[in-house]
Design a protein around this motif. Structure first.
Motif: not given
Length: 141
Positions: A106-107, A112-113, A115-118
């Protein structure tokens, strides 16, 4: 006499508690493999609860998938599960291992989520900053 009976009762209880409640099955699944199976079942169950269409789209039956992946059958799994469940502390430690793996995954997914948003936001942020600067410069004129 009463002390002797009490003592014998206590000794009998301790001796009987050591006895296995469930006999070890012939084709017992190893503990580590059983933890992997239960972990995979947890993931598939979570997928089914979050997005049931995803498993239906690919026509995946989670139990059949697990049985094929680990080359086991339903009877072998059921007997092994009952055997491990008969020892509460052992079963609890198995679920603790599964919980730790789920938390770790989960962490990593959360990171990763983020990072993708950034990666998506800097482009949007640059455009927003450029638009704000151009508005500010037009006000100065």
């Amino acid at each position: 006499m009463r002390k002797i009976i009490t003592f014998l009762t206590i000794v009998t209880l301790f001796v009987s508690c050591k006895e296995e409640v469930v006999n070890k099955p012939e084709r017992l699944i190893e503990k580590d493999v059983m933890v992997d199976i239960m972990y995979d079942l947890s993931i598939l169950e979570a997928i089914r609860n979050q997005n049931p269409a995803s498993l239906d789209t690919f026509k995946i039956n989670s139990r059949d998938y697990i049985f094929k992946k680990y080359k086991i059958d339903s009877v072998q799994f059921a007997k092994s599960n009952v055997y491990y469940a008969s020892d509460y502390n052992e079963y609890k430690s198995m679920f603790e291992q599964i919980r730790k793996r789920l938390e770790a995954n989960t962490k990593s997914v959360d990171s990763l989520v983020k990072l993708k948003k950034k990666k998506k936001n800097p482009i949007g942020d640059k455009k927003q900053k450029q638009a704000a600067i151009s508005r500010d410069t037009t006000k100065l004129d």
